[in-house]
Design a protein around this motif. Structure first.
Motif, PDB file in Angstrom:
ATOM      1  N   THR A  31       0.859  -1.180   0.000  1.00 34.90           N
ATOM      2  CA  THR A  31       0.000   0.000   0.000  1.00 34.90           C
ATOM      3  C   THR A  31       0.893   1.227   0.000  1.00 34.90           C
ATOM      4  O   THR A  31       0.984   1.981   0.991  1.00 34.90           O
ATOM      5  CB  THR A  31      -0.912   0.002   1.228  1.00 34.90           C
ATOM      6  OG1 THR A  31      -0.084  -0.157   2.381  1.00 34.90           O
ATOM      7  CG2 THR A  31      -1.902  -1.140   1.154  1.00 34.90           C
ATOM      8  N   GLN A  34       0.317   6.959  -3.667  1.00 36.10           N
ATOM      9  CA  GLN A  34      -0.338   7.085  -4.942  1.00 36.10           C
ATOM     10  C   GLN A  34       0.699   7.520  -5.975  1.00 36.10           C
ATOM     11  O   GLN A  34       1.687   8.177  -5.622  1.00 36.10           O
ATOM     12  CB  GLN A  34      -1.447   8.152  -4.853  1.00 36.10           C
ATOM     13  CG  GLN A  34      -2.596   7.709  -3.977  1.00 36.10           C
ATOM     14  CD  GLN A  34      -3.716   8.715  -4.010  1.00 36.10           C
ATOM     15  OE1 GLN A  34      -3.703   9.678  -4.774  1.00 36.10           O
ATOM     16  NE2 GLN A  34      -4.721   8.531  -3.138  1.00 36.10           N
ATOM     17  N   VAL A  37      -0.705   2.632  -5.523  1.00 41.07           N
ATOM     18  CA  VAL A  37      -1.818   1.942  -4.873  1.00 41.07           C
ATOM     19  C   VAL A  37      -2.713   3.011  -4.243  1.00 41.07           C
ATOM     20  O   VAL A  37      -2.224   3.915  -3.574  1.00 41.07           O
ATOM     21  CB  VAL A  37      -1.343   0.970  -3.790  1.00 41.07           C
ATOM     22  CG1 VAL A  37      -2.539   0.346  -3.069  1.00 41.07           C
ATOM     23  CG2 VAL A  37      -0.472  -0.103  -4.390  1.00 41.07           C
ATOM     24  N   THR A  39      -6.193   3.160  -1.989  1.00 38.65           N
ATOM     25  CA  THR A  39      -7.146   2.374  -1.209  1.00 38.65           C
ATOM     26  C   THR A  39      -8.311   3.290  -0.850  1.00 38.65           C
ATOM     27  O   THR A  39      -8.128   4.321  -0.184  1.00 38.65           O
ATOM     28  CB  THR A  39      -6.493   1.837   0.084  1.00 38.65           C
ATOM     29  OG1 THR A  39      -5.303   1.137  -0.276  1.00 38.65           O
ATOM     30  CG2 THR A  39      -7.443   0.909   0.821  1.00 38.65           C
ATOM     31  N   ASP A  40      -9.486   2.905  -1.378  1.00 43.20           N
ATOM     32  CA  ASP A  40     -10.633   3.757  -1.068  1.00 43.20           C
ATOM     33  C   ASP A  40     -11.130   3.436   0.332  1.00 43.20           C
ATOM     34  O   ASP A  40     -10.684   2.437   0.944  1.00 43.20           O
ATOM     35  CB  ASP A  40     -11.740   3.582  -2.116  1.00 43.20           C
ATOM     36  CG  ASP A  40     -12.322   2.193  -2.122  1.00 43.20           C
ATOM     37  OD1 ASP A  40     -11.963   1.372  -1.223  1.00 43.20           O
ATOM     38  OD2 ASP A  40     -13.112   1.862  -3.013  1.00 43.20           O
ATOM     39  N   GLY A  43     -11.809   0.017   1.336  1.00 43.09           N
ATOM     40  CA  GLY A  43     -10.718  -0.965   1.343  1.00 43.09           C
ATOM     41  C   GLY A  43     -10.394  -1.524  -0.021  1.00 43.09           C
ATOM     42  O   GLY A  43      -9.494  -2.349  -0.171  1.00 43.09           O
ATOM     43  N   LYS A  44     -11.097  -1.023  -1.016  1.00 44.73           N
ATOM     44  CA  LYS A  44     -10.841  -1.528  -2.352  1.00 44.73           C
ATOM     45  C   LYS A  44      -9.559  -0.937  -2.882  1.00 44.73           C
ATOM     46  O   LYS A  44      -9.295   0.246  -2.765  1.00 44.73           O
ATOM     47  CB  LYS A  44     -12.014  -1.140  -3.264  1.00 44.73           C
ATOM     48  CG  LYS A  44     -11.851  -1.658  -4.675  1.00 44.73           C
ATOM     49  CD  LYS A  44     -13.036  -1.252  -5.549  1.00 44.73           C
ATOM     50  CE  LYS A  44     -12.837  -1.718  -6.964  1.00 44.73           C
ATOM     51  NZ  LYS A  44     -13.959  -1.253  -7.819  1.00 44.73           N
ATOM     52  N   LEU A  45      -8.765  -1.799  -3.430  1.00 45.03           N
ATOM     53  CA  LEU A  45      -7.467  -1.387  -3.939  1.00 45.03           C
ATOM     54  C   LEU A  45      -7.596  -0.899  -5.366  1.00 45.03           C
ATOM     55  O   LEU A  45      -8.355  -1.426  -6.170  1.00 45.03           O
ATOM     56  CB  LEU A  45      -6.479  -2.549  -3.895  1.00 45.03           C
ATOM     57  CG  LEU A  45      -6.133  -3.054  -2.484  1.00 45.03           C
ATOM     58  CD1 LEU A  45      -5.233  -4.285  -2.584  1.00 45.03           C
ATOM     59  CD2 LEU A  45      -5.448  -1.968  -1.670  1.00 45.03           C
ATOM     60  N   ASP A  46      -6.788   0.111  -5.666  1.00 43.71           N
ATOM     61  CA  ASP A  46      -6.749   0.612  -7.037  1.00 43.71           C
ATOM     62  C   ASP A  46      -5.375   1.252  -7.232  1.00 43.71           C
ATOM     63  O   ASP A  46      -4.556   1.280  -6.317  1.00 43.71           O
ATOM     64  CB  ASP A  46      -7.868   1.640  -7.260  1.00 43.71           C
ATOM     65  CG  ASP A  46      -8.155   1.815  -8.747  1.00 43.71           C
ATOM     66  OD1 ASP A  46      -7.410   1.167  -9.572  1.00 43.71           O
ATOM     67  OD2 ASP A  46      -9.066   2.556  -9.113  1.00 43.71           O
ATOM     68  N   VAL A  50      -1.952  -1.985  -8.877  1.00 47.61           N
ATOM     69  CA  VAL A  50      -3.112  -2.893  -8.832  1.00 47.61           C
ATOM     70  C   VAL A  50      -3.569  -3.236 -10.250  1.00 47.61           C
ATOM     71  O   VAL A  50      -3.797  -4.401 -10.595  1.00 47.61           O
ATOM     72  CB  VAL A  50      -4.256  -2.234  -8.039  1.00 47.61           C
ATOM     73  CG1 VAL A  50      -5.491  -3.111  -8.072  1.00 47.61           C
ATOM     74  CG2 VAL A  50      -3.806  -1.993  -6.601  1.00 47.61           C
ATOM     75  N   PRO A  68      -3.183  -6.569   0.135  1.00 44.29           N
ATOM     76  CA  PRO A  68      -2.344  -5.431   0.517  1.00 44.29           C
ATOM     77  C   PRO A  68      -1.429  -5.799   1.678  1.00 44.29           C
ATOM     78  O   PRO A  68      -1.811  -6.548   2.563  1.00 44.29           O
ATOM     79  CB  PRO A  68      -3.362  -4.367   0.912  1.00 44.29           C
ATOM     80  CG  PRO A  68      -4.600  -5.106   1.246  1.00 44.29           C
ATOM     81  CD  PRO A  68      -4.605  -6.353   0.421  1.00 44.29           C
ATOM     82  N   THR A 160       4.929   2.057   5.960  1.00 42.19           N
ATOM     83  CA  THR A 160       4.275   2.426   4.719  1.00 42.19           C
ATOM     84  C   THR A 160       4.606   3.861   4.366  1.00 42.19           C
ATOM     85  O   THR A 160       5.052   4.634   5.203  1.00 42.19           O
ATOM     86  CB  THR A 160       2.747   2.304   4.857  1.00 42.19           C
ATOM     87  OG1 THR A 160       2.299   3.267   5.804  1.00 42.19           O
ATOM     88  CG2 THR A 160       2.354   0.907   5.298  1.00 42.19           C
TER      89      THR A 160
END
Lengths: 252, 751
Positions: A31, A34, A37, A39-40, A43-46, A50, A68, A160
């Motif tokens: 994670t 940006q 990665v 993370t909305d 918890g959805k990763l984008d 990803v 993650p 992180t």
């Protein structure tokens, strides 16, 4: 009797084949900052990594489960084999090559110090002795700093990037040493106002170079498939499109 | 070690090996060149893929990033939103130091310089922003100046970056051109190499094809064609070309040997077929009887001659044992046993075969066994020749020989080329000479005939006279040593190309004694006849004279009957006188004849004609003498009388209706002449042809033709005294031809 034996055999073969069909690839993805990665709140990763992971898994025809994780965890689990594939913007070092496999390069990175815009340009060789610097744990930046003279306390290892930027803006550290591209999003946001790159990227081979996807040592087949998929998306332009959607320039 | 012609020829294997090696070298060279070419191509491609393409891509990315850097710089310099130009400035920093713009020192330096300008531009924008934030209403001239300076500061950088873009594009083009030139160069080299390799391989293949064609295929085709012709027997015997290689020499030699072997086999087959045909023809047409029989003497096959020999229609049911005479079978049995034991393979036997009518025919049987290896004979071939005639001739010969052997007269046969050695003699001859049969075959003429010594004997055979027979008298020394007179006949024979003299020997002591007695008796008779004839003439002359005197003196006193009686008595006396003269002449032929000597028959005939000239004239006759009348041996007076008698008879017995036409001619016959006296008289009936030569024989009455009936008897006696014969050829009312033979003078002169 014979029919029953045949049915038993079919059942046995079906059971044996089932794990193969269900065998997926456990993909660890850090994670990080940006746009790699995102993370909305749900918890959805984008983000770039990803989408890249999904794109490559699709090209490989593998069912990938993205999980993650932190960079240190990623390295550990890849080494353990619980992650078969890892997206952590990992640089290749001899030590890491003993523990894991590296894919073909996916982009190139440099590392830069980030600090307040008013602070004089940091001399990388004196950074540890003068400043408390945040780095991601087990990263090359941490290794670089560890190699520099200075008190250990000036090396602030954080799991992180989000925590790293928080530490920078929260005063936990005077500067941060991290991949140059990872800073762009931070500098473009309001929280990053007043911060800037401190001079050009660190001119050290340990901190710049190709970024790779790492693969568990026990899955060379996966590495082969992964390299083929990388080559394929580079050739058909899908990688360039993916990169253009997440970065302002070609980071390859 | 002896070398053959093929050893001196080059080896096809070596030639092919050389071609193979050359081809392999060429292929290896080509492969090596292709490998080098491929390696070079691969290296170029790899180099392109690893270096050139990434470098071109690097420049493309750099070009794109420079474009973005221009945009970020322009945004930094011109954007109104602080967020925008700040973000552009930060991004420009990340971009300026990104490795994609660091591969070239010049670009890195330029980009770093531009980035420094961007930082300055960003500083001016920060200052301008600060001034505006500090100024009431956000309007500040200094801020505008700062923005303007920022823009002015940035504008030249775009030119720098565009120039860098152009340089990167040029570098990319240069890399591509260099790479494509290299690829084209390698491609050209590869093409030239391929062409060269293809030409080289084609040359080698052409050479190989030429060598294979000339040294292998063409000779093989010629050998095959020759062999095809040889096998078919249709093609002419082709002479094979000189072999180019040892292998072809071996093949051609083998082909020639095969052709010769086939030729010999064909000749043998033809000869065998011809032999079979000949044998079949001989078997079928042979006059000799041929029989094939099995071990039990059962006839298996027989030709027509055998069937004719035994007078059977079929032979298969016959057995040679049953056909053979039992006496002959007994003689044949030991011969057959010897053959069955393997001691002999053939034997020959004269034996008798029974014909269908039960008669026997003698054959000369030659029997040959047919056996497989050492096994006993399983078949026999009998060739039988009918020798019945020979057996008959032998029996006759035996009979004749027995006759000769048993003859009382000695019969002999001499070898004239061996001094007159006795070659064969019968028992009488052995007794005649008192010698054993063995001894007599060593004796020669001088051993028994004192009249011949060795030299004389040699001369005897110098003038052989085939088939001539001489009978002569001589003397022999006989058993007991006495020398006796013998009559010997000697006939010149020839047998098996050798001359022989054969004949008989006759003891003529008794005959001589009888001849002497006869001769004395004849002499006495001749003397008696002469004396009687001579002494009878005188009283007869007195009777006639006195009768004629009586008629002259007392004729006037005699009546007509008396005159007639006197005339009858005188005529009788005259005829008696003529008869006595003829008898006297007849008797003088032998007693008063001259020794024969060569005389000219023309002279004799002319003399005879002269004596008859008045008679010829009276009868109006004509005598024609042949121009080629010969010299003959004879007593001239007697021969004149002979011809005079014959011509006189021709005049006497003339045909009333025509004048006498008489001719005298001669024709040679061997050692003699045949003299012919032909006329056109009344002729003589055939039944009288012999009778006319007998004394006192007359065919007509004295009134019709006067004469004594002795004339032709005198003729016959004269001819016989000359060793000849006389006969007549005549046809009544046509004429007669009297013929007689006389020895030719030339033959007698040669003897």
């Amino acid at each position: 009797m014979i029919l029953r034996a045949l049915m038993l055999l079919s059942l046995t073969l079906g059971l044996a084949a089932a794990p193969a069909r269900a065998q997926g690839v456990a993909v660890g993805i850090t994670t990080t900052a940006q746009p790699f990665v995102i993370t909305d709140p749900s918890g959805k990763l984008d983000g770039f990594n990803v989408e890249l992971a999904r794109l490559l898994c699709a090209r490989m025809g593998r069912t990938c489960s993205l999980e993650p994780t932190t960079f240190p965890q990623l390295l550990s689990r890849i080494e353990e084999g619980t992650f078969q594939m890892g997206f952590g913007n990992t640089l290749k070092t001899p030590e890491r090559e003993k523990k894991m496999l590296f894919s073909a390069p996916i982009w190139r990175s440099t590392s830069s110090f980030v600090t307040t815009a008013t602070r004089p340009t940091i001399d990388p060789t004196r950074a540890r002795s003068l400043l408390r610097t945040c780095v991601v744990r087990k990263s090359m930046q941490e290794a670089f700093l560890a190699a520099q003279p200075g008190p250990d306390d000036n090396i602030v290892a954080i799991a992180t990037y989000r925590e790293l930027f928080d530490g920078l803006t929260g005063g936990a550290c005077d500067a941060a040493l991290l991949p140059t591209v990872n800073v762009l999003d931070f500098l473009s946001r309001e929280t990053g106002r007043g911060y800037d790159y401190s001079g050009p990227p660190v001119d050290d081979p340990r901190l710049s170079g190709s970024v790779h996807i790492i693969v568990s040592k026990g899955r060379p087949d996966l590495l082969t498939a992964l390299d083929a998929a990388i080559n394929a998306i580079k050739l058909d332009g899908s990688y360039r499109i993916l990169m253009a959607r997440h970065f302002p320039f070609d980071i390859n | 070690m002896q070398t053959t012609p093929s050893d001196r020829l080059p080896s096809l294997r070596r030639r092919l090996a050389a071609i193979g090696i050359a081809l392999a070298v060429a292929v290896l060279a080509v492969l090596g060149a292709m490998l080098v070419s491929g390696s070079t191509t691969h290296r170029v491609v790899e180099d392109s893929r690893i270096h050139t393409v990434p470098r071109i891509l690097e420049r493309q990315r750099a070009t794109a990033n420079l474009e973005r850097l221009i945009r970020f710089g322009w945004i930094t310099a011109t954007a109104t939103s602080a967020h925008d130009w700040r973000q552009a400035s930060v991004t420009a920093q990340a971009l300026a130091y990104h490795p994609s713009l660091s591969f070239d020192d010049e670009i890195r330096h330029q980009v770093t310089t531009v980035h420094a300008v961007i930082r300055q531009v960003a500083s001016k924008r920060e200052r301008a922003l600060a001034l505006r934030n500090a100024a009431p209403g956000g309007i500040n001239a200094e801020a505008r100046d700062q923005d303007r300076e920022a823009r002015e500061l940035w504008m030249p950088q775009e030119t720098i970056l565009v120039s860098l873009q152009g340089k990167l594009a040029d570098d990319g083009v240069r890399l591509m051109v260099e790479r494509f030139d290299r690829v084209a160069e390698i491609a050209d080299l590869t093409r030239q190499l391929a062409i060269g390799a293809a030409v080289l391989i084609l040359l080698i293949l052409a050479s190989a094809a030429l060598i294979v064609w000339r040294n292998l295929l063409l000779p093989v085709l010629q050998v095959a064609q020759t062999m095809r012709g040889t096998l078919d027997g249709s093609g002419p015997e082709r002479s094979l070309p000189s072999p180019a290689t040892a292998e072809m020499a071996v093949m051609q030699s083998a082909a020639v040997q095969l052709r010769e072997a086939l030729h010999r086999a064909a000749l043998r087959e033809a000869a065998l077929k011809a032999s079979e045909q000949r044998l079949g023809s001989i078997f079928a047409t042979s006059e000799a009887a041929i029989v094939l029989s099995d071990a039990q003497s059962q006839v298996m096959q027989a030709n027509d001659a055998f069937l004719r020999l035994i007078d059977h229609d079929r032979a298969l049911e016959l057995s040679l044992d049953q056909l053979t005479h039992t006496d002959d079978a007994a003689r044949e049995a030991p011969l057959l046993r010897a053959m069955l034991k393997g001691e002999t393979d053939r034997y020959r036997l004269d034996k008798r075969l029974r014909r269908q009518d039960g008669s026997w025919v003698w054959v000369d049987a030659s029997v040959r066994a047919i056996r497989d290896g050492d096994a006993p004979p399983h078949q026999f071939v009998t060739v039988a020749i009918d020798i019945s005639e020979r057996m008959r001739a032998e029996r006759e010969l035996h009979f004749i020989r027995a006759l000769v052997d048993q003859s009382a007269d000695p019969v002999y046969c001499l070898d004239p080329l061996d001094g007159g050695r006795m070659a064969w003699a019968n028992a009488a001859t052995c007794r005649h000479f008192g010698a054993s049969p063995e001894r007599i075959l060593t004796m020669r003429i001088p051993d028994w005939d004192p009249n011949f010594d060795t030299e004389v004997v040699k001369k005897l055979w110098q003038s052989p006279e085939p088939l001539s027979t001489r009978v002569f008298e001589t003397t022999h020394r006989v058993a007991g040593g006495d020398i006796i007179p013998v009559e010997v006949s000697a006939t010149w024979l020839e047998h098996d190309g050798k001359p022989y003299v054969a004949g008989y020997i006759r003891d003529i002591r008794d005959r001589n004694r009888m001849l002497m007695a006869v001769r004395r008796s004849n002499e006495d008779l001749q003397q008696f006849a002469y004396v009687a004839s001579h002494d009878l003439q005188e009283p007869l002359r007195m009777v006639a004279s006195f009768l004629q005197l009586l008629e002259r003196r007392y004729g006037d006193r005699l009546d007509a009957a008396g005159h007639e009686y006197i005339q009858f008595a005188v005529d009788g006396a005259v005829r008696m006188k003529q008869l006595i003269e003829d008898l006297l002449a007849y008797s003088r032929i032998d007693s008063r004849g001259l020794q024969p000597q060569p005389v000219d028959l023309a002279v004799i005939a002319q003399a005879a004609c002269d004596n008859l000239v008045s008679a010829i004239a009276e009868n109006g006759g004509r005598v024609t003498l042949s121009d080629d009348l010969p010299l003959v041996m004879g007593d001239q007076p007697q021969l004149i009388r002979l011809l005079q008698n014959l011509i006189g008879n021709a005049l006497k017995y003339r045909a009333p209706a025509r004048f006498p036409e008489i001719s005298v001619s001669a024709q040679r016959h061997g050692d003699s002449w045949i003299i012919a006296v032909s006329d056109n008289g009344i002729g003589i009936a055939p039944q009288y042809h012999d009778r006319i030569f007998m004394i006192f024989q007359r065919l007509h009455g004295i009134a019709a033709y006067e004469g004594t009936g002795i004339g032709l008897a005198i003729c016959k006696r004269i001819v016989e005294r000359h060793g000849g014969e006389i006969w007549v050829e005549s046809q009544e009312n046509v004429g007669s031809t009297f013929k007689f033979t006389l020895h030719a003078a030339d033959v007698v002169a040669n003897e």
